[in-house]
Enzyme design. Structure first.
Site, short mmCIF file in Angstrom:
data_model
loop_
_atom_site.label_atom_id
_atom_site.label_comp_id
_atom_site.label_asym_id
_atom_site.label_seq_id
_atom_site.Cartn_x
_atom_site.Cartn_y
_atom_site.Cartn_z
N LYS A 77 36.31 46.62 48.72
CA LYS A 77 34.97 46.35 49.21
C LYS A 77 34.64 47.27 50.40
CE LYS A 77 35.03 41.37 48.22
NZ LYS A 77 33.88 41.30 47.30
N ARG A 151 36.41 35.32 38.46
CA ARG A 151 36.27 34.81 37.11
C ARG A 151 37.61 34.80 36.37
NH1 ARG A 151 31.82 39.17 35.81
NH2 ARG A 151 31.56 38.75 38.03
#
Length: 302
Positions: A77, A151
């Site tokens: 990130k 996920r």
């Protein structure tokens, strides 16, 4: 450790699987996400069983994303995006709080909170793009982005919960996608569901508690965007045409089976930059009141 301590203090049943047990049990998503960290991943399940529960008492499973810190992995990130990433375990914290509250309220439901926990770090053993992971239910998933790790751990948690607890309803809560925050801002969670009655119960609970949700569609046409050229499924679409909150939910739907299911994406309201009304600055706990009210609504339906 905290989940286990709180559960034992409340007299609730606890199942805990640590790194070696997860690997042996075939939890390919949870193991891969956590393998770059010095702290091994874990899965904790906390179960409340009401006293003198009738044989047909509803069984509800809550699954919460528990990324204890998210660097993004090899798809790292930007610096500013990592500032709030200790909050990426908000979903796990919320479902733990909810099962403890359900026990305190003595709700006439069986409630289990499942917490798949991992730190998404980077290092010599980190998982990579183009890796193919075998999930706990045997589904093979191509990694298209290591920063779409939530996920993966949720998929393992959902699939395991479905086969282990045979729930009548399943709800997952997660700080899952920036797309949900872009669409709905910092005070409203995205709701996606396969079951209209369950979705309506959550929407009514949102109105009661003030923890707002907005239902988004599960667009079946978008499901093909998760296709892989090398295996069954990708964790992110190969294209970037928007709808990220929907495609993330569609990925999770692959692991739900025929259980009535709802997905609550709390990426926006899980964190607040400043206090406002009843919402504190920092981690807000958004979803705990919503889920407890939802459980009360499900109990009333019975």
């Amino acid at each position: 450790d905290v989940a286990e301590r709180l559960a034992h203090a409340a007299g609730l049943a606890v199942t805990r699987l640590d790194g070696p047990a997860l690997a042996a049990g075939g939890f390919g998503g949870l193991t891969a996400v956590g393998q770059g960290s010095a702290s091994e991943p874990a899965l904790v399940a906390v179960t409340y069983t009401p006293e003198d529960a009738p044989a047909d008492a509803r069984r509800v499973v809550l699954v919460g994303k528990g990324i204890t810190y998210d660097t993004g992995g090899i798809d790292i990130k930007p610096r500013t995006s990592m500032v709030t990433m200790k909050n990426d375990m908000s979903g796990a914290a919320v479902v733990l709080a909810t099962v403890l509250a359900a026990a305190e309220a003595r709700l006439p439901l069986h409630v289990t909170a499942v917490l798949p926990l991992a730190e998404n770090h980077f290092g010599a053993s980190s998982y990579r793009r183009a890796d193919v992971l075998t999930m706990v239910d045997g589904t093979r998933v191509e990694v298209g982005n290591t920063d779409a790790e939530g996920r993966l751990v949720l998929a393992d948690g959902i699939a395991w919960a479905r086969s282990t607890f045979s729930p009548d309803a399943l709800i997952d809560v997660a700080t899952l996608t920036g797309a949900a925050e872009v669409a709905l801002g910092p005070r409203t969670a995205a709701l996606l569901a396969t079951d209209d009655a369950l979705a309506r119960t959550i929407e009514q609970s949102a109105r009661t508690t003030g923890e707002a949700v907005w239902r988004l569609p599960l667009v079946d046409e978008y499901d093909e965007r998760l296709g892989s050229t090398v295996t069954e499924l990708r964790n992110v679409p190969a294209d970037e045409r928007g709808g990220g909150a929907i495609t993330a939910a569609l990925f999770l739907r692959r692991f739900v089976g025929d259980v009535p299911w709802a997905h609550v994406d709390i990426a926006g309201p899980a964190h607040a930059d400043k206090a406002s009304h009843e919402v504190p600055a920092g981690a807000t706990g958004f979803g705990a009141r919503l889920l407890l009210s939802t459980l009360e609504g499900l109990a009333a339906r019975d």
